[in-house]
Design a protein around this motif. Structure first.
Motif, PDB file in Angstrom:
ATOM      1  N   GLY A  99     -38.531  -4.433  56.459  1.00 17.27           N
ATOM      2  CA  GLY A  99     -39.245  -5.357  56.018  1.00 17.27           C
ATOM      3  C   GLY A  99     -39.433  -5.148  54.270  1.00 17.27           C
ATOM      4  O   GLY A  99     -39.582  -6.165  53.630  1.00 17.27           O
ATOM      5  N   ASN A 100     -39.710  -3.751  54.083  1.00 12.85           N
ATOM      6  CA  ASN A 100     -40.155  -3.633  52.545  1.00 12.85           C
ATOM      7  C   ASN A 100     -39.099  -2.964  51.898  1.00 12.85           C
ATOM      8  O   ASN A 100     -39.090  -2.905  50.577  1.00 12.85           O
ATOM      9  N   TYR A 101     -37.754  -3.114  52.471  1.00 12.65           N
ATOM     10  CA  TYR A 101     -36.385  -2.466  51.542  1.00 12.65           C
ATOM     11  C   TYR A 101     -36.258  -3.588  50.614  1.00 12.65           C
ATOM     12  O   TYR A 101     -36.253  -4.830  50.763  1.00 12.65           O
ATOM     13  N   GLN A 102     -35.915  -3.034  49.275  1.00 14.94           N
ATOM     14  CA  GLN A 102     -35.531  -4.013  48.319  1.00 14.94           C
ATOM     15  C   GLN A 102     -34.132  -4.140  48.589  1.00 14.94           C
ATOM     16  O   GLN A 102     -33.237  -3.508  48.591  1.00 14.94           O
ATOM     17  N   LEU A 103     -34.058  -5.740  48.508  1.00 14.15           N
ATOM     18  CA  LEU A 103     -32.611  -5.895  49.200  1.00 14.15           C
ATOM     19  C   LEU A 103     -31.417  -5.977  47.920  1.00 14.15           C
ATOM     20  O   LEU A 103     -32.085  -6.424  46.777  1.00 14.15           O
ATOM     21  N   PRO A 104     -30.423  -5.650  48.397  1.00 13.97           N
ATOM     22  CA  PRO A 104     -29.205  -5.739  47.336  1.00 13.97           C
ATOM     23  C   PRO A 104     -29.079  -7.010  46.784  1.00 13.97           C
ATOM     24  O   PRO A 104     -29.352  -8.221  47.535  1.00 13.97           O
ATOM     25  N   ASN A 105     -28.764  -7.549  45.590  1.00 14.05           N
ATOM     26  CA  ASN A 105     -28.480  -8.722  45.154  1.00 14.05           C
ATOM     27  C   ASN A 105     -26.750  -8.902  45.565  1.00 14.05           C
ATOM     28  O   ASN A 105     -25.976  -8.100  45.774  1.00 14.05           O
ATOM     29  N   ILE A 106     -26.696 -10.293  45.950  1.00 11.85           N
ATOM     30  CA  ILE A 106     -25.198 -10.662  46.606  1.00 11.85           C
ATOM     31  C   ILE A 106     -24.740 -11.087  45.373  1.00 11.85           C
ATOM     32  O   ILE A 106     -24.859 -12.160  44.687  1.00 11.85           O
TER      33      ILE A 106
ATOM     34  N   ILE B 252     -26.279  -2.182  58.104  1.00 13.26           N
ATOM     35  CA  ILE B 252     -25.442  -3.580  58.254  1.00 13.26           C
ATOM     36  C   ILE B 252     -25.882  -4.491  57.036  1.00 13.26           C
ATOM     37  O   ILE B 252     -27.167  -4.816  57.065  1.00 13.26           O
ATOM     38  N   ILE B 253     -25.028  -5.038  56.230  1.00 15.79           N
ATOM     39  CA  ILE B 253     -25.239  -6.293  55.519  1.00 15.79           C
ATOM     40  C   ILE B 253     -24.346  -7.111  55.643  1.00 15.79           C
ATOM     41  O   ILE B 253     -22.977  -6.805  55.789  1.00 15.79           O
ATOM     42  N   GLU B 254     -24.788  -8.273  55.881  1.00 14.86           N
ATOM     43  CA  GLU B 254     -23.748  -9.478  56.201  1.00 14.86           C
ATOM     44  C   GLU B 254     -24.243 -10.632  55.227  1.00 14.86           C
ATOM     45  O   GLU B 254     -25.340 -10.537  54.951  1.00 14.86           O
ATOM     46  N   PHE B 255     -23.275 -11.561  54.906  1.00 15.87           N
ATOM     47  CA  PHE B 255     -23.492 -12.780  54.073  1.00 15.87           C
ATOM     48  C   PHE B 255     -22.727 -13.778  54.746  1.00 15.87           C
ATOM     49  O   PHE B 255     -21.552 -13.642  54.811  1.00 15.87           O
TER      50      PHE B 255
ATOM     51  N   GLY C 180     -26.521 -18.978  51.051  1.00 18.68           N
ATOM     52  CA  GLY C 180     -26.287 -18.560  52.434  1.00 18.68           C
ATOM     53  C   GLY C 180     -27.409 -17.966  53.003  1.00 18.68           C
ATOM     54  O   GLY C 180     -28.493 -18.048  52.413  1.00 18.68           O
ATOM     55  N   VAL C 181     -26.940 -17.193  54.212  1.00 24.59           N
ATOM     56  CA  VAL C 181     -28.044 -16.205  54.686  1.00 24.59           C
ATOM     57  C   VAL C 181     -27.312 -14.718  54.436  1.00 24.59           C
ATOM     58  O   VAL C 181     -26.262 -14.390  54.749  1.00 24.59           O
ATOM     59  N   MET C 182     -28.182 -14.021  54.115  1.00 26.05           N
ATOM     60  CA  MET C 182     -28.110 -12.544  54.258  1.00 26.05           C
ATOM     61  C   MET C 182     -28.792 -11.855  55.231  1.00 26.05           C
ATOM     62  O   MET C 182     -29.985 -12.106  55.929  1.00 26.05           O
ATOM     63  N   LEU C 183     -28.067 -10.946  56.230  1.00 25.79           N
ATOM     64  CA  LEU C 183     -28.774 -10.051  57.186  1.00 25.79           C
ATOM     65  C   LEU C 183     -28.589  -8.777  56.581  1.00 25.79           C
ATOM     66  O   LEU C 183     -27.656  -8.278  56.225  1.00 25.79           O
TER      67      LEU C 183
END
Length: 153
Positions: free
Chosen positions: A143-150, A31-34, A109-112
């Motif tokens: 925790g170590n995952y390279q998060l995507p750019n929003i 899940i990815i939320e913003f 904002g906040v990313m989940l």
């Protein structure tokens, strides 16, 4: 991507599954939320913890841990769904949520970023056994995952 929603002008949600899974009966979901806006990350996490605490009142299986690292939070929690008569556990779900404040020239904002794992009636025991033996593995992966750019369009 299995599902996407943009229910309000400041909220975006995407869910991802393997091609052989369905949203109604998945084993692993990403899940990815913003949510756009100015937030205090600890208050966002506290709000989710309060939701979990309310679930815990009627479900003794519900459990959670919160971890903070470099201004980000990870919320690791377990929930379940019982049969209508309450005698059997039908679904056990473990969620590892990673919350991060996003602040850039485009949007604040906040990313989940989250991973949800489920077990159903017949494989609940093996799910718990695996969780007992590998309870930190998923936390480390998330925790170590390279998060995507929003990039909001």
């Amino acid at each position: 991507m299995a599902w996407s929603s943009h229910p309000s002008s400041d909220y975006y949600k995407q869910e991802y599954l393997s091609s052989n899974e369905k949203l109604e009966h998945y084993n692993k979901l990403i899940i990815i939320e913003f949510v756009e806006g100015d937030f205090s990350l600890d208050k966002v996490v506290d709000q989710k913890v309060n939701e979990i605490e309310n679930l815990k009142k009627n479900n003794p299986l519900v459990n959670y841990n919160v971890y903070e690292n470099n201004g980000e939070y990870i919320l690791d929690f377990l929930v379940s769904e019982n049969s209508k008569d309450g005698k059997e556990i039908e679904i056990v779900e473990r969620n590892v949520y990673r919350y991060k404040l996003i602040s850039n020239s485009e949007k604040n904002g906040v990313m989940l970023f989250a991973v949800s794992e489920r077990a159903y009636e017949n494989n609940i025991n093996s799910f718990f056994e695996n969780l007992k033996n590998n309870n930190t593995d998923l936390i480390e992966v998330v925790g170590n995952y390279q998060l995507p750019n929003i990039k909001v369009k």
